[in-house]
Design an enzyme around this catalytic site. Structure first.
Site, mmCIF file in Angstrom:
data_model
loop_
_atom_site.group_PDB
_atom_site.id
_atom_site.type_symbol
_atom_site.label_atom_id
_atom_site.label_comp_id
_atom_site.label_asym_id
_atom_site.label_seq_id
_atom_site.Cartn_x
_atom_site.Cartn_y
_atom_site.Cartn_z
ATOM 1 N N LEU A 125 -2.775 -18.442 3.778
ATOM 2 C CA LEU A 125 -1.339 -18.375 3.464
ATOM 3 C C LEU A 125 -1.062 -17.500 2.245
ATOM 4 C CD1 LEU A 125 -0.369 -22.098 4.178
ATOM 5 C CD2 LEU A 125 -0.257 -20.146 5.720
ATOM 6 N N SER A 128 -3.506 -15.526 -3.064
ATOM 7 C CA SER A 128 -3.737 -14.522 -4.115
ATOM 8 C C SER A 128 -2.546 -13.578 -4.261
ATOM 9 C CB SER A 128 -5.057 -13.769 -3.908
ATOM 10 O OG SER A 128 -5.047 -13.049 -2.712
ATOM 11 N N ASP A 172 1.017 -8.966 2.824
ATOM 12 C CA ASP A 172 1.144 -10.241 2.105
ATOM 13 C C ASP A 172 2.005 -10.072 0.863
ATOM 14 O OD1 ASP A 172 -0.697 -10.898 3.987
ATOM 15 O OD2 ASP A 172 -2.387 -11.063 2.605
ATOM 16 N N TYR A 221 -13.702 -8.156 6.709
ATOM 17 C CA TYR A 221 -12.346 -7.580 6.655
ATOM 18 C C TYR A 221 -12.432 -6.075 6.406
ATOM 19 C CZ TYR A 221 -7.507 -6.799 5.333
ATOM 20 O OH TYR A 221 -6.222 -6.306 5.283
HETATM 21 C C1 GLA Z 1 -4.988 -10.414 5.018
HETATM 22 C C2 GLA Z 1 -4.651 -9.118 4.286
HETATM 23 C C3 GLA Z 1 -3.401 -8.455 4.883
HETATM 24 C C4 GLA Z 1 -3.510 -8.312 6.387
HETATM 25 C C5 GLA Z 1 -3.981 -9.613 7.037
HETATM 26 C C6 GLA Z 1 -4.275 -9.462 8.498
HETATM 27 O O1 GLA Z 1 -4.010 -11.378 4.834
HETATM 28 O O2 GLA Z 1 -4.418 -9.390 2.925
HETATM 29 O O3 GLA Z 1 -3.186 -7.213 4.254
HETATM 30 O O4 GLA Z 1 -4.345 -7.237 6.736
HETATM 31 O O5 GLA Z 1 -5.135 -10.145 6.406
HETATM 32 O O6 GLA Z 1 -3.124 -9.157 9.199
#
Ligand code: GLA
Length: 360
Positions: A125, A128, A172, A221
């Site tokens: 959620l 950070s 985010d 990621y």
């Molecule tokens: C994390 C990253 C975002 C986005 C999502 C996946 O939350 O911080 O920038 O890439 O994953 O949609």
């Protein structure tokens, strides 16, 4: 706005710094409705702020440094506002220092800051992003800088890149900085233009935590991002935002690149369709989009995990078409977002036998 959290943060400030705060900044976390792993491909996303977030109480101080207390952890930090020194460990202090570094404050700036949050960490959620933007907003208010959402979001994203080693997109940070409670934010991650959409009044958005905390995912990621960028290069476009399925098929992509790129191209399309479904108040169209989105993250982008897939299936069985769910956020654990008829939520919570938390 979370009144209890703000009050506690003000009380903590008095207890730690021995005087009253001059103000409190609150910034929520976010849940993403659709548009996953497309922000760093210049795509469209549709996140929404949640109720929980981070509060930062602030007051200027004459000691000439930035003093930060993290109340949840009972830990403190103190550093120079101008070019704060680097830490070897990436913990909350790196985020605080990074954010201040990216705001370019004058040497000798003195501030007392007290941070308290109520977002579960590792639940997908955006704790950070909420922390960084709340800290930035407190600094902005304390120094009268009037920094806007885009400036704060970019500083917070740079902090993730340079101080935490996560090559994240901007979703985010923009969602928490610009999103309005109860509204979905349609954000173009290329231009940072956005529009807010109210959801139909009989729809509910809720979060169900899988109970699996995201951990050790930064490598995975960053790898997904590299795979997408490699695919874009081979196709000959600046980013996958500019690609379509025919271009993927005619380019010399390996299997993995093809799967990743196909997810991105179709997911951006799903965001547009989801926005239309909201405007038409068409819950069954929205539910199909969520289901497809989940399957794509599981099968093409490969960022889901069995516990989250099982939760997705169970929700599907209970809702019986009155809505749907999908994993939300980066993946590898975290939470599932549900969009359903408001009237279906009590049964969902009973049948799942775990908390179903409404977002607004
Ligand atoms: C994390 C990253 C975002 C986005 C999502 C996946 O939350 O911080 O920038 O890439 O994953 O949609």
């Amino acid at each position: 706005m979370n009144a209890n959290l703000i009050e506690r943060t003000e009380d903590d400030f008095v207890a730690v710094f021995g005087r009253s705060a001059q103000g409190v900044a609150f910034v929520p976390g976010r849940v993403n409705l659709i548009g996953e792993h497309v922000d760093y491909n210049d795509g469209l996303v549709l996140p929404m702020p949640v109720r929980e977030g981070t509060a930062v109480a602030w007051a200027p101080a004459d000691h000439g440094e930035i003093a930060v207390r993290a109340a949840n952890l009972d830990e403190s930090d103190r550093f120079a506002a101008f070019e704060p020194s680097r830490l070897t460990e990436t913990d909350w202090r790196s985020y605080a220092r990074g954010m201040v570094a990216h705001l370019d404050l004058p040497p000798g700036t003195g501030l007392d800051l007290l941070v308290r949050g109520d977002l579960p960490r590792g639940s997908g959620l955006s704790s950070s992003a909420s922390f960084c933007v709340a800290l930035g907003r407190a600094v902005s208010a304390a120094l009268g800088l009037d920094l806007d959402a885009r400036t704060l979001a970019k500083a917070a994203q740079s902090t993730e890149h340079d101080w935490a080693g996560v090559a994240c997109g901007i979703m985010d940070q923009m969602a928490v900085a610009a999103g309005e409670a109860g509204k979905a934010l349609l954000l173009d991650c290329r231009t940072l233009d956005y529009e807010q959409f109210e959801l139909p009044s009989d729809w509910a958005v809720a979060i169900v935590d899988s109970g699996v905390t995201r951990g050790l995912v930064d490598g995975e990621y960053n790898l997904r991002r590299q795979q997408c960028e490699a695919a874009a290069r081979k196709i000959g476009v600046a980013s996958l935002r500019d690609a379509d399925r025919a271009m993927l098929e005619s380019a010399e992509l390996n299997d993995l690149e093809f799967k990743r790129a196909l997810h991105v191209v179709k997911e951006i399309d799903r965001v547009e369709k989801a926005t239309q479904a909201i405007m038409a108040a068409d819950l069954s169209a929205m539910a199909s989009i969520l289901r497809e989105g989940h399957a794509s993250l599981r099968d093409l982008f490969e960022v889901s995990i069995p516990a989250v897939d099982q939760l997705f299936e169970r929700i599907e069985n209970v809702l019986q078409g009155r809505g749907a769910a999908r994993m939300t956020g980066a993946g590898f654990g975290g939470s599932v977002v549900v969009i359903a008829e408001r009237a279906a939520l009590p049964n969902l919570e009973r049948d799942l036998d775990r908390p179903v938390r409404p977002v607004f």
